[in-house]
Scaffold this active site. Structure first.
Site, mmCIF file in Angstrom:
data_model
loop_
_atom_site.group_PDB
_atom_site.id
_atom_site.type_symbol
_atom_site.label_atom_id
_atom_site.label_comp_id
_atom_site.label_asym_id
_atom_site.label_seq_id
_atom_site.Cartn_x
_atom_site.Cartn_y
_atom_site.Cartn_z
ATOM 1 N N LYS A 1 -0.527 -4.339 -3.235
ATOM 2 C CA LYS A 1 -1.844 -3.803 -2.858
ATOM 3 C C LYS A 1 -1.970 -2.404 -3.454
ATOM 4 C CE LYS A 1 -4.798 -2.460 0.979
ATOM 5 N NZ LYS A 1 -4.895 -1.049 0.551
ATOM 6 N N ASP B 1 10.090 5.767 -10.189
ATOM 7 C CA ASP B 1 9.708 6.370 -11.469
ATOM 8 C C ASP B 1 10.368 7.723 -11.695
ATOM 9 O OD1 ASP B 1 8.159 4.197 -11.968
ATOM 10 O OD2 ASP B 1 6.241 5.250 -12.004
ATOM 11 N N SER C 1 0.809 -1.213 0.000
ATOM 12 C CA SER C 1 0.000 0.000 0.000
ATOM 13 C C SER C 1 0.848 1.271 0.000
ATOM 14 C CB SER C 1 -0.945 -0.042 1.209
ATOM 15 O OG SER C 1 -1.891 0.983 1.159
#
Length: 439
Positions: free
Chosen positions: A326, A312, A301
């Site tokens: 998740k 990224d 999460s």
């Protein structure tokens, strides 16, 4: 009105008010002169089956069950058919969720575990009632108030230790070196658990561990960074998110923002317009030193939001094994003061558009957990073995070497992260020197 009468006819045999069934089914009662909303037809046949099952249980089940209990069970059943993270929060579960997300609760301020049926004090937390009252690490708690703890579940013992700020609890303690058990009275207070822990590793490498993402995690991170920078000149930083189950979305954004100057952190998509959100970096980052983020199969999460954003945006090297996966967002919808609905309302995506759901974050450098045993490379004679050799003249070098060896044997993933940061720090230094020489 025809639909309302149909529902009323279904509810009448059960003695239930029609308003209740309308609420359960999401229906809307409107005046006849109001414009009719465009709604999908209700599944009357399924409603009829539901009411019949409800009535059969009320009349024929071997034990009497209250209408309230049956309706709550029906709610749980609806949510159980959705996904593993949507659930109905009863008073105890709702209270526990609020405690986890806020990081605050009324209690004593001790970390405990079970040992031989008794509660063992692992450590009293600094500046808490337990520490001030004289509770020490290693103490064995045999009674909480009038209740003996032997054979008690740890969660039940923890629940007894918690309570309203200002209330008292007498701990009966067995302490090594004391002939008789001690009775220590502790006055409960609001305990705030910091979600970030920090320490300096070898050679200017800082270590930050986030145990759970709480409301104040962003501020905890800033304080932890200030402590690290006060201790040493940092050359690299390890952010440990292993076995972190997640928590508050806003906290994940704050942590990511702390290491980024600009750019997208995460965005969410759902069925409703208010579930489609974007979060971007808004402030100057705390540091620009090389960063390694450790993840494993227990990182979920909010942990994956941070790892995905920093990966990224090229801000950190992600190391470890694939994370949990998740990638859904849960919204807590209060129903009453004591009950709430935790409902999955959106999916989240990393800046590059990756959905993590059931996929997880894949590390840049895969390092599995491992146990290694270091050994010397042979019985070679070194300078330090020669009689009368000159001393090095610097203190602490041997301690640093010993600490790195201990980390290598106990936490191989962290050891690899330290090695990578050392290399990045050296490469950075070489680059800076080269630039200076050109100037």
């Amino acid at each position: 009105m025809k639909l309302t009468k149909q529902l009323a006819s279904l509810c009448k045999p059960l003695g239930l008010p029609c308003l209740l069934s309308m609420s359960l089914l999401g229906g809307v009662v409107q005046a006849e002169d109001a414009p009719a909303p465009v709604v999908k037809p209700l599944p009357l046949e399924e409603i009829r089956v539901f009411t019949e099952v409800f009535d059969r249980i009320r009349q024929d089940y071997v034990e009497q069950v209250s209408d309230e209990q049956l309706l709550e069970d029906a709610i749980r059943g609806m949510l159980a058919g959705l996904d593993p993270h949507s659930t109905y929060l009863e008073p105890s579960a709702f209270s526990e969720l609020q405690t986890h997300t806020s990081g605050e609760f009324g209690g004593l301020g001790i970390e405990v575990g079970m040992e031989d049926g008794f509660v063992r004090v692992i450590t009293p937390i600094d500046d808490t009632p337990a520490q001030k009252a004289g509770v020490k690490a290693g103490d064995l708690i045999i009674k909480l108030g009038d209740q003996a703890v032997q054979g008690m579940d740890l969660n039940d013992a923890v629940e007894l230790m918690r309570g309203p700020a200002g209330s008292e609890l007498v701990l009966t303690i067995v302490r090594e070196g004391e002939e008789k058990p001690l009775e220590i009275t502790v006055v409960r207070d609001v305990i705030r658990v910091a979600s970030v822990k920090q320490r300096v590793l070898d050679d200017g490498i800082g270590y930050l561990r986030i145990t759970q993402f709480q409301v104040n995690t962003g501020n905890d991170l800033k304080r932890a960074m200030e402590k690290l920078e006060a201790e040493t000149e940092l050359k690299g930083l390890v952010l440990d998110l292993r076995n972190n189950p997640g928590g508050v979305l806003r906290a994940a954004v704050d942590v990511s923002d702390a290491f980024m100057d600009e750019g997208l952190i995460v965005y969410t998509k759902g069925r409703k317009a208010n579930s489609e959100l974007q979060y971007k970096a808004t402030s100057e980052r705390l540091t620009d030193i090389p960063l390694v983020v450790l993840i494993n199969q227990g990182s979920a999460s909010a942990s994956e939001i941070v790892a995905g954003a920093l990966q990224d945006q090229g801000r950190a090297v992600i190391m470890g094994v694939d994370s949990f996966g998740k990638g859904s967002v849960q919204t807590v919808l209060p129903l009453t003061k004591e009950r709430a609905l935790k409902l999955t309302t959106a999916r989240y995506f990393t800046p590059s558009g990756r959905s993590i759901q059931a996929q997880g974050i894949k590390p840049d450098i895969y390092v599995a957990e491992a146990e290694i045993k270091l050994r010397e490379s042979g019985n070679f004679i070194k300078e330090s073995d020669l009689s009368g050799h000159l001393e090095n003249g610097e203190d602490g070098s041997e301690d640093a070497v010993t600490d790195v060896r201990r980390i290598a044997e106990t936490d191989y993933q962290l050891y690899e992260a330290i090695g990578l940061l050392r290399g990045l720090a050296i490469a950075r230094k070489v680059t800076e020197k080269a630039a200076d020489n050109q100037n």
